[in-house]
Design an enzyme around this catalytic site. Structure first.
Site, PDB file in Angstrom:
ATOM      1  N   SER A  12     -11.309  -2.405 -11.134  1.00 33.46           N
ATOM      2  CA  SER A  12     -10.532  -3.606 -11.296  1.00 33.46           C
ATOM      3  C   SER A  12     -11.176  -4.384 -12.241  1.00 33.46           C
ATOM      4  O   SER A  12     -12.466  -4.534 -12.605  1.00 33.46           O
ATOM      5  CB  SER A  12     -10.292  -4.372  -9.896  1.00 33.46           C
ATOM      6  OG  SER A  12      -9.739  -5.532 -10.078  1.00 33.46           O
ATOM      7  N   TYR A  52     -13.350  -7.418  -1.785  1.00 33.77           N
ATOM      8  CA  TYR A  52     -12.867  -6.388  -2.981  1.00 33.77           C
ATOM      9  C   TYR A  52     -13.631  -6.751  -4.226  1.00 33.77           C
ATOM     10  O   TYR A  52     -13.865  -5.313  -4.772  1.00 33.77           O
ATOM     11  CB  TYR A  52     -11.444  -7.074  -3.446  1.00 33.77           C
ATOM     12  CG  TYR A  52     -10.518  -6.465  -4.330  1.00 33.77           C
ATOM     13  CD1 TYR A  52      -9.689  -5.152  -3.774  1.00 33.77           C
ATOM     14  CD2 TYR A  52     -10.534  -6.766  -5.603  1.00 33.77           C
ATOM     15  CE1 TYR A  52      -8.909  -4.400  -4.466  1.00 33.77           C
ATOM     16  CE2 TYR A  52      -9.844  -5.722  -6.261  1.00 33.77           C
ATOM     17  CZ  TYR A  52      -8.792  -4.747  -5.788  1.00 33.77           C
ATOM     18  OH  TYR A  52      -8.283  -3.985  -6.757  1.00 33.77           O
TER      19      TYR A  52
HETATM   20  N1  LIG Z   1      -2.153  -3.417  -8.369  1.00 33.06           N
HETATM   21  C1  LIG Z   1      -3.033  -4.095  -9.070  1.00 33.06           C
HETATM   22  O1  LIG Z   1      -2.821  -5.355  -9.533  1.00 33.06           O
HETATM   23  C2  LIG Z   1      -4.582  -3.591  -9.256  1.00 33.06           C
HETATM   24  C3  LIG Z   1      -5.164  -3.986  -9.987  1.00 33.06           C
HETATM   25  C4  LIG Z   1      -6.665  -3.635 -10.248  1.00 33.06           C
HETATM   26  C5  LIG Z   1      -7.118  -2.527  -9.564  1.00 33.06           C
HETATM   27  N2  LIG Z   1      -6.058  -1.994  -8.664  1.00 33.06           N
HETATM   28  C6  LIG Z   1      -6.442  -0.731  -7.897  1.00 33.06           C
HETATM   29  O2  LIG Z   1      -5.650   0.299  -8.068  1.00 33.06           O
HETATM   30  C7  LIG Z   1      -5.756   1.164  -7.017  1.00 33.06           C
HETATM   31  C8  LIG Z   1      -4.260   1.772  -6.577  1.00 33.06           C
HETATM   32  O3  LIG Z   1      -3.686   0.322  -6.231  1.00 33.06           O
HETATM   33  P1  LIG Z   1      -1.809  -0.101  -6.348  1.00 33.06           P
HETATM   34  O4  LIG Z   1      -1.990  -1.562  -6.826  1.00 33.06           O
HETATM   35  O5  LIG Z   1      -1.313   1.221  -6.606  1.00 33.06           O
HETATM   36  O6  LIG Z   1      -1.723  -0.193  -4.784  1.00 33.06           O
HETATM   37  P2  LIG Z   1      -0.835   0.421  -3.795  1.00 33.06           P
HETATM   38  O7  LIG Z   1      -0.630  -0.416  -2.471  1.00 33.06           O
HETATM   39  O8  LIG Z   1       0.616   0.456  -4.356  1.00 33.06           O
HETATM   40  O9  LIG Z   1      -1.309   1.984  -3.525  1.00 33.06           O
HETATM   41  C9  LIG Z   1      -2.314   2.355  -2.840  1.00 33.06           C
HETATM   42  C10 LIG Z   1      -1.813   3.720  -2.350  1.00 33.06           C
HETATM   43  O10 LIG Z   1      -3.291   3.753  -1.521  1.00 33.06           O
HETATM   44  C11 LIG Z   1      -2.993   4.312  -0.381  1.00 33.06           C
HETATM   45  N3  LIG Z   1      -4.000   4.451   0.714  1.00 33.06           N
HETATM   46  C12 LIG Z   1      -4.255   3.048   1.422  1.00 33.06           C
HETATM   47  N4  LIG Z   1      -5.433   3.545   2.261  1.00 33.06           N
HETATM   48  C13 LIG Z   1      -5.672   4.810   2.011  1.00 33.06           C
HETATM   49  C14 LIG Z   1      -6.617   5.416   2.666  1.00 33.06           C
HETATM   50  N5  LIG Z   1      -7.339   5.219   3.459  1.00 33.06           N
HETATM   51  N6  LIG Z   1      -6.531   6.739   2.324  1.00 33.06           N
HETATM   52  C15 LIG Z   1      -5.789   7.293   1.278  1.00 33.06           C
HETATM   53  N7  LIG Z   1      -4.826   6.664   0.801  1.00 33.06           N
HETATM   54  C16 LIG Z   1      -4.757   5.162   1.050  1.00 33.06           C
HETATM   55  C17 LIG Z   1      -1.607   3.513   0.008  1.00 33.06           C
HETATM   56  O11 LIG Z   1      -0.734   4.288   1.095  1.00 33.06           O
HETATM   57  C18 LIG Z   1      -1.030   3.503  -1.142  1.00 33.06           C
HETATM   58  O12 LIG Z   1      -0.123   4.695  -1.219  1.00 33.06           O
HETATM   59  C19 LIG Z   1      -6.513   0.534  -6.001  1.00 33.06           C
HETATM   60  O13 LIG Z   1      -7.686   1.200  -5.919  1.00 33.06           O
HETATM   61  C20 LIG Z   1      -6.689  -0.798  -6.442  1.00 33.06           C
HETATM   62  O14 LIG Z   1      -7.628  -1.495  -5.801  1.00 33.06           O
HETATM   63  C21 LIG Z   1      -4.901  -2.400  -8.340  1.00 33.06           C
END
Ligand SMILES: NC(=O)c1ccc[n+]([C@@H]2O[C@H](COP(=O)([O-])OP(=O)(O)OC[C@H]3O[C@@H](n4cnc5c(N)ncnc54)[C@H](O)[C@@H]3O)[C@@H](O)[C@H]2O)c1
Length: 275
Positions: free
Chosen positions: A144, A157
């Site tokens: 991130s 985080y």
């Molecule tokens: N959205 C943002 O702004 C952002 C920014 C930086 C990094 N990220 C990172 O991107 C990645 C995806 O996040 P996103 O924004 O798409 O979130 P999201 O909540 O839309 O999707 C995350 C997915 O991970 C699944 N998940 C949660 N716990 C789990 C587990 N124990 N085992 C397997 N699956 C699991 C959830 O069911 C969900 O489908 C994450 O690692 C997040 O930290 C997101």
């Protein structure tokens, strides 16, 4: 990995947001997909979206908790046995937690670390033996912008995402020396418009709807755009992939200010009353 056609790609957390969009993007590039998520229904929806996009990619689906080391190793064995090989893994599954350091429950901290940090390590360790057998392999770990800079109320985080960056940068060097056919990228998204804030845990008394509302304002990049940037980063074998204009700004500030960024983020957090 210049061409993704017919490559076997594993995506964790493929039931929503960035993981789902990456799965759809990879299907359009001709990948054979192994998709997993802790949420079975969401995973089925992703499969349907891939079919709707008129991609007739083979899709291996499995409900999986990335925090469960034994289950991830078993999953890796199954994917390799069912699909014949593994070329690409995207360790994407992740969760969020908003909490001050002095109010964080250890249970919540461990929940987040087990998914955001150990989940990534489980994926790397479990799939590495199969990636070694591929001619042309790639590991992508999702960190991130908060794996570069820290902000108040995100200590857990930040800890997980800084750790993912450290691990991934060491992994890239080791693979380069020992297994040059395995490339490694660390991805640093800025705000991506997904459900991550809605699914977050917050400290006692914190209003999740306020957190979600501010996140929705700040998260400007669509998951589809994020997926295109990540896939382009894989094809160019980038060690570090910044996703979104905000990620580029934060990266530039981080390089320009060094540790003095802390004054700026603290000032911003006070102005936004995020403390
Ligand atoms: N959205 C943002 O702004 C952002 C920014 C930086 C990094 N990220 C990172 O991107 C990645 C995806 O996040 P996103 O924004 O798409 O979130 P999201 O909540 O839309 O999707 C995350 C997915 O991970 C699944 N998940 C949660 N716990 C789990 C587990 N124990 N085992 C397997 N699956 C699991 C959830 O069911 C969900 O489908 C994450 O690692 C997040 O930290 C997101």
């Amino acid at each position: 990995m210049k061409s993704l056609n017919n490559k076997v790609a594993v995506v964790t957390g493929a039931g929503s947001g960035i993981g789902r969009a990456i799965a759809i993007e990879l299907a359009q590039h001709g990948c054979v997909l192994a998709l997993s998520d802790i949420n079975e229904i969401a995973l089925q929806e992703t499969k349907q979206l891939i079919l709707d996009a008129k991609s007739n990619t083979t899709t291996h689906l499995q409900t999986l908790d990335v925090a469960n080391k034994q289950a991830v190793f078993e999953y890796a064995r199954n994917v390799n046995a069912d699909l014949g090989c593994v070329d690409l893994i995207i360790n994407n599954a992740g969760v969020a937690l908003s909490s001050g350091v002095d109010e964080t429950k250890r249970e919540d901290f461990e929940w987040l670390m087990n998914i955001n940090f150990w989940g990534v390590i489980n994926g790397c360790e479990a799939f590495l033996p199969y990636l070694k057998q591929s001619q042309d392999a790639h590991i992508v770990n999702i960190s991130s912008v908060f794996g570069m800079i820290a902000i108040p109320r995100q200590s857990c985080y930040n800890a997980a995402k800084f750790a993912v960056r450290g691990y991934t940068e060491a992994l890239r060097q080791e693979m380069g020396m020992k297994y040059p056919h395995i490339s490694v990228s660390c991805v640093h998204p800025g705000g991506i418009a997904t459900d991550i804030a809605r699914n977050a845990r917050v400290s006692e008394g914190e209003d999740i709807s306020e957190l979600t509302a501010s996140f929705d304002k700040l998260a400007q990049t669509t998951p589809q755009k994020a997926a295109k940037i990540i896939v382009a980063g894989i094809k160019k074998n980038k060690s570090r992939v910044m996703v979104g204009w905000d990620a580029h700004v934060i990266h530039a500030l981080y390089r320009l200010l060094g540790i003095h960024y802390i004054g700026l983020t603290q000032w911003l957090a006070k102005r936004l009353n995020y403390q």
